[in-house]
Design an enzyme around this catalytic site. Sequence first.
Site, PDB file in Angstrom:
ATOM      1  N   ARG A   1       0.787  -0.944   0.832  1.00 13.17           N
ATOM      2  CA  ARG A   1      -0.043   0.355   0.235  1.00 13.17           C
ATOM      3  C   ARG A   1       1.244   1.402  -0.150  1.00 13.17           C
ATOM      4  O   ARG A   1       0.659   2.452   0.931  1.00 13.17           O
ATOM      5  CB  ARG A   1      -0.698  -0.211   1.193  1.00 13.17           C
ATOM      6  CG  ARG A   1      -2.269   0.493   0.772  1.00 13.17           C
ATOM      7  CD  ARG A   1      -3.034  -0.090   1.733  1.00 13.17           C
ATOM      8  NE  ARG A   1      -4.185   1.231   1.385  1.00 13.17           N
ATOM      9  CZ  ARG A   1      -5.837   0.937   1.639  1.00 13.17           C
ATOM     10  NH1 ARG A   1      -5.560  -0.073   2.064  1.00 13.17           N
ATOM     11  NH2 ARG A   1      -6.335   1.638   1.362  1.00 13.17           N
ATOM     12  N   CYS A   2       1.782   1.198  -0.715  1.00 16.77           N
ATOM     13  CA  CYS A   2       2.660   2.106  -0.840  1.00 16.77           C
ATOM     14  C   CYS A   2       3.271   2.669  -2.690  1.00 16.77           C
ATOM     15  O   CYS A   2       4.037   1.328  -3.045  1.00 16.77           O
ATOM     16  CB  CYS A   2       3.894   1.740  -0.281  1.00 16.77           C
ATOM     17  SG  CYS A   2       5.737   2.438  -0.370  1.00 16.77           S
TER      18      CYS A   2
END
Lengths: 784, 164
Positions: free
Chosen positions: A368-369
């Site tokens: 998530r990055c």
Amino acid sequence: MAVTDTSPGWLGKSIKRKEDDRFIAGRGNYIEDINLPAMLHMAILRSPYAHARINGIDASAASALPGVVAVVTGELLAQHKLAWMPTLSGDTQAVLATDKVRFQGQEVACVIAEDRYVAHDALELIEVDYEPLPAVVDPFAALDDGAPLIRDDKDGQTDNRIYHWEAGDAEATERAFAEADRVVTVNTHYPRSHPAPLECCGCVADVNPASSRATIYMTSQAPHAIRTVFALVAGLPEQNIQVISPDIGGGFGNKVPVYPGYVVATAASLLIGRPVKWIEDRTGNLISTGFARDFHMKGELALTNDGRMLGLRVKMLSDQGYAYADAQPSKLKAGLFHIVTGSYDMPAAHVITDGAYTNKAPGGVAYRCSFRVTEASFLIERLVQSAAYDLGIDPVELRRKNFIRSDQFPYTSATGFVYDSGDYEGALDLALEKARYSELRAEQAELRKEGKLIGIGIASMTEALGAGPSRDYDILGIKMFDSAELRVHPTGKAILKLGVRHQGQGHETTFAQIVAHELGIPPDDILVHEGDTDNTPYGLGTYASRSTPVAGAAAAMVARKLRDKSKKIAAHLLEVAEEDLEWEIGKFSVKGAPDRSKTIQEIAFAAYTDHPPGMEAGLEGAHYYDPPNLTFPFATYIVVVEVDAETGEWKPRQVVAVDDCGVRINPMIVEGQIMGGLTEGFAMSAMQQITFDEDGNCIGANFMDYLLPTAWETPHFDLYETCTPSPHHPIGCKGVGESATVGSPAAFVNAVVDAVAHLGVRDVDMPVTSGAVWEAIQAVKGTG
Amino acid sequence: MHRSITVTVNGQSRTAEVEPRMLLVYFLREVLDLRGVHVGCDTTSCGVCAVLLDGVPVKSCTMFAVQADGRSLTTVEGLASNGQKHAVQEGFKEEHGLQCGFCTPAMMLVASALLEENANPSESEIRWAISGNLCRCTGYQNIVKAVQHAAATLNPQPASGRTT
Ligand code: FES
Ligand code: FES
């Protein structure tokens, strides 16, 4: 919360999700739901050792078990040159171990059987003769002279270093430090985490022996890229491979890499001539697939006594596991970690990064990055808070003093990013107002007198995402553009096909809204199709918050192409010149005679029934979008926590998020993304961690030890927004799916530290357990 | 070694021969073809396999199919009736209570069981009731709203004054 937008068009409208009906009926189509005739089942035998030589494998008893069709070992794969495969970062990784195992949980053999129970029974019958070797667990020790060499399979690899990579200007940074009044240091470890989507990985590989066509259903966030890798690895002609990503039960970066299970199932289907299904179990998922983070970071911030930032120096060591397998853009060894100057006008910066092999699972995926911006954002926001304490300045004032000002955009950072737009003070001010910051500080002082502790943590994060401009960003040489194809059918309904693949982000709704806004066809009339390499245009996939910045832009651009063609058709139908027409959403009308008009549906019908002479029939097009720059969303998160100084227990009392991701296509969905992101930020700061003992045994490869937050611990979130459109995105959007995961961990940790800072505590490493807080308090008591 | 079992699933009586070691979740998925029930872990931790056994939520990965013999089961496929979505299903869609959808069938079943017992649950009662069900996507807040939405539909005049 979302305000109802009554403007014309379809941007900014919180319409309900088109994809929901099938999920709430239990009719999603996930990988485990795919069953083909004559299908076999595969199970994987994993190594119990972190590092061991394999002297032999005896699979005779397993092979003899009724129902077992084949046992696949590394030796068998080696005969087909498939024992090793390339990673998305240009390294290699074993498909099945041949010479050695290099992490606990490594894939050693696979059983293919008539049913899943038999496949698992047979695993127990495989005898592997291991000769244990010393395991390298600590990445610093891995780089010591004389450390056991992990990748002795690689020609020319003489130590455990994977890369050394630098950004910024060393000399300018030295000068800044020489001039500084003060240097503030933060030494921290961003712990190894795992994205742990609730659906594990899996595939159904179906190689048809008659046609040689391979149809591979798999949990992939990037089906096109995976197909190309498969074509290169297996030497199969690319047109004969179809990768289909059905509904995906969450990805978060975990489903970007190629995993051995996919490759073995495909090879087995090819050799046996029947479909093979592999569904990973949770232990397999946590122990062997893409972990995230695990950066050891030292940050030094040079400042003047009145709080002016002069320079930033960062040293980072990445614990990569036994393969460099995290899908980084090939030119950037540590991804976008050099965004570490954050939201601040930093005159000089120097970032030194190294990657080390250890006897752990490969990965380092962007959980998530956007390629390691999470670790960077955490470091700078922790440094700012420490500096504020050291200087005796309020952390808010220190931020304000050093923010890149709105009039400085586009802003070129000391490490070379060109920030597209921002208004950092605007987001900070709104967050302070909503959190009632000054009242909180007064309350904190009052409570302290009663022996009660609250802490206020702030993070003003900026991230860089939407990779990317193809001059700078590629995966294994494949440029990171993305694509959209749009066809409007004769009845005025449409299909939009994209190269990305959502895993819950709502593309079936938001991308329909983009086309609806550009063409006036209602979203309900637009089918969004993704995740099938035969039937969608080439694209790099959904991760790193790139779908809306890149594929969303492609959707807008292809719709505009069709609008241009529609104008010509309208001119023909209305018998006027194109210049005499004007567009309002959904129709062209004659200037000055608004009752003479043609709707997009009428135009679509004419495109197939009455198109102008000399024009190609149909209303269809494609666009490959190569963004001119990344987009730079930003946010301020404020977290208030209560801490019990006796036990170290803490819990969030309030979480305020002000996000600015430019134009919001569907505010409801954006807010859903932010709340999910905040929850993962809370999870990483409070509990999620994958650890190892000194022998390299993975502690926590299950949900009893690897803790994820439930509804009970997860706090309530208060969401607000500002809007600074991206100046270069066709509809002004920036990515948002990851902002809160990137930015909020620092706010949680800053809050806990803030509660005990008056005692002298400056740092608590993540995950911030009650034990860690208690120890930090005891440590300063001891010294005080 | 197979045994014959009869269960009532979503109101219909179903009889099948199963291996005694077959887990209930695989019985539902593979024998009865009810694919809305999912598997997400191997330690009874995630709850995506939850179904209702005689109206009470159970984790179907932690029961053998034979243990359900003679009992009544409800799965997500049984929530809607007469072509009408259940109020909980409506609530999840209206309040954006799902993203990837993988946890959703089990969440909705647990929520429906809660509402059978407690027509007007508070936020913390809802959070407690679903705390055996993980969701990695939503952050739970919209799930809470979805359940409140369903409660309001099922029980239009709730007793006042309960917020937390
Ligand atoms: S599958 Fe996780 S609790 Fe049943
Ligand atoms: S919606 Fe994805 S796990 Fe809950």
